[in-house]
Write a protein that holds these residues in place. Structure first.
Motif, short mmCIF file in Angstrom:
data_model
loop_
_atom_site.label_atom_id
_atom_site.label_comp_id
_atom_site.label_asym_id
_atom_site.label_seq_id
_atom_site.Cartn_x
_atom_site.Cartn_y
_atom_site.Cartn_z
N SER A 30 -39.13 57.90 -83.57
CA SER A 30 -38.72 56.58 -84.05
C SER A 30 -37.41 56.15 -83.39
O SER A 30 -36.66 56.96 -82.84
N THR A 31 -37.17 54.87 -83.48
CA THR A 31 -35.91 54.32 -83.01
C THR A 31 -34.75 55.02 -83.71
O THR A 31 -33.73 55.33 -83.09
N VAL A 54 -44.38 54.98 -67.32
CA VAL A 54 -44.69 55.78 -68.50
C VAL A 54 -45.44 54.88 -69.49
O VAL A 54 -45.04 53.75 -69.75
N MET A 55 -46.55 55.38 -70.03
CA MET A 55 -47.35 54.62 -70.97
C MET A 55 -47.11 55.16 -72.38
O MET A 55 -47.14 56.38 -72.59
N PHE A 56 -46.88 54.24 -73.31
CA PHE A 56 -46.57 54.60 -74.69
C PHE A 56 -47.58 54.01 -75.65
O PHE A 56 -48.13 52.94 -75.40
N GLU A 57 -47.78 54.68 -76.75
CA GLU A 57 -48.42 54.10 -77.92
C GLU A 57 -47.28 53.79 -78.87
O GLU A 57 -46.43 54.65 -79.13
N THR A 58 -47.23 52.57 -79.35
CA THR A 58 -46.14 52.15 -80.24
C THR A 58 -46.73 51.73 -81.57
O THR A 58 -47.69 50.96 -81.62
N ILE A 59 -46.16 52.26 -82.65
CA ILE A 59 -46.52 51.84 -84.00
C ILE A 59 -45.25 51.43 -84.71
O ILE A 59 -44.15 51.78 -84.29
N PHE A 60 -45.39 50.68 -85.78
CA PHE A 60 -44.24 50.25 -86.57
C PHE A 60 -44.41 50.80 -87.98
O PHE A 60 -45.47 50.64 -88.59
N GLN A 61 -43.35 51.44 -88.49
CA GLN A 61 -43.42 52.09 -89.79
C GLN A 61 -42.21 51.72 -90.64
O GLN A 61 -41.19 51.27 -90.13
N THR A 62 -42.36 51.97 -91.93
CA THR A 62 -41.23 51.88 -92.85
C THR A 62 -40.69 53.29 -93.00
O THR A 62 -41.43 54.22 -93.31
N ILE A 63 -39.39 53.45 -92.75
CA ILE A 63 -38.77 54.78 -92.74
C ILE A 63 -37.54 54.77 -93.64
O ILE A 63 -36.75 53.81 -93.62
N SER A 67 -29.55 58.55 -95.73
CA SER A 67 -28.75 58.08 -96.87
C SER A 67 -29.60 57.36 -97.91
O SER A 67 -29.07 56.80 -98.86
N GLY A 68 -30.92 57.36 -97.73
CA GLY A 68 -31.81 56.75 -98.71
C GLY A 68 -32.11 55.28 -98.48
O GLY A 68 -32.83 54.67 -99.26
N ARG A 69 -31.58 54.70 -97.44
CA ARG A 69 -31.83 53.29 -97.13
C ARG A 69 -33.21 53.15 -96.49
O ARG A 69 -33.57 53.90 -95.60
N ILE A 70 -33.96 52.14 -96.93
CA ILE A 70 -35.30 51.89 -96.41
C ILE A 70 -35.21 50.89 -95.27
O ILE A 70 -34.59 49.84 -95.39
N HIS A 71 -35.84 51.25 -94.14
CA HIS A 71 -35.88 50.39 -92.96
C HIS A 71 -37.34 50.04 -92.69
O HIS A 71 -38.18 50.94 -92.57
N THR A 72 -37.65 48.76 -92.59
CA THR A 72 -39.02 48.34 -92.32
C THR A 72 -39.17 47.92 -90.86
O THR A 72 -38.20 47.49 -90.23
N GLY A 73 -40.36 48.07 -90.35
CA GLY A 73 -40.66 47.63 -88.98
C GLY A 73 -39.97 48.44 -87.90
O GLY A 73 -39.64 47.92 -86.84
N ILE A 74 -39.78 49.73 -88.15
CA ILE A 74 -39.13 50.61 -87.16
C ILE A 74 -40.16 51.03 -86.12
O ILE A 74 -41.22 51.55 -86.46
N ALA A 75 -39.84 50.80 -84.86
CA ALA A 75 -40.73 51.19 -83.77
C ALA A 75 -40.74 52.71 -83.61
O ALA A 75 -39.68 53.35 -83.65
N CYS A 76 -41.93 53.26 -83.44
CA CYS A 76 -42.12 54.69 -83.21
C CYS A 76 -42.99 54.85 -81.97
O CYS A 76 -44.02 54.19 -81.84
N TYR A 77 -42.56 55.72 -81.08
CA TYR A 77 -43.17 55.83 -79.75
C TYR A 77 -43.78 57.20 -79.53
O TYR A 77 -43.24 58.21 -79.99
N LYS A 78 -44.87 57.20 -78.77
CA LYS A 78 -45.53 58.45 -78.37
C LYS A 78 -46.01 58.26 -76.93
O LYS A 78 -46.62 57.24 -76.60
N ILE A 79 -45.74 59.23 -76.07
CA ILE A 79 -46.20 59.15 -74.69
C ILE A 79 -47.70 59.41 -74.66
O ILE A 79 -48.18 60.37 -75.25
N VAL A 80 -48.43 58.52 -73.96
CA VAL A 80 -49.88 58.71 -73.83
C VAL A 80 -50.30 58.90 -72.37
O VAL A 80 -51.44 59.24 -72.10
#
Length: 85
Positions: A30-31, A54-63, A67-80
């Motif tokens: 994740s970012t 480099v080719m990536f698969e990108t998904i967006f998650q709530t993380i 410190s317990g703060r919720i972040h929405t729309g965080i980009a997460c990357y995986k090399i494909v």
């Protein structure tokens, strides 16, 4: 399938990103993970790596961060794959 990117001619920050991505190929990076490891502009680094082939698969998650703060729309990357580098 493991994809090991070897990039001796990349700038230091991009090399660090490649090392992080190579070490986490079974999941997404994740970012927030990049920021924790000192990468100050992960999206720009991903864009530069994409330009290098480099080719990536990108998904967006709530993380939830450490410190317990919720972040929405965080980009997460995986090399494909890698076209050229």
């Amino acid at each position: 399938m493991a994809i090991n990117i070897k990039a001796p001619d990349l700038p230091r920050t991009l090399k660090e990103m490649v090392e992080i991505l190579n070490a986490n190929q079974s999941g997404y990076v994740s970012t927030l993970d990049f920021l924790k490891k000192g990468i100050l502009s992960p999206a720009a680094g991903i864009a530069r790596l994409k330009k290098k082939g480099v080719m990536f698969e990108t998904i967006f998650q709530t993380i939830t961060d450490g410190s317990g703060r919720i972040h929405t729309g965080i980009a997460c990357y995986k090399i494909v794959g890698v076209a050229i580098l």
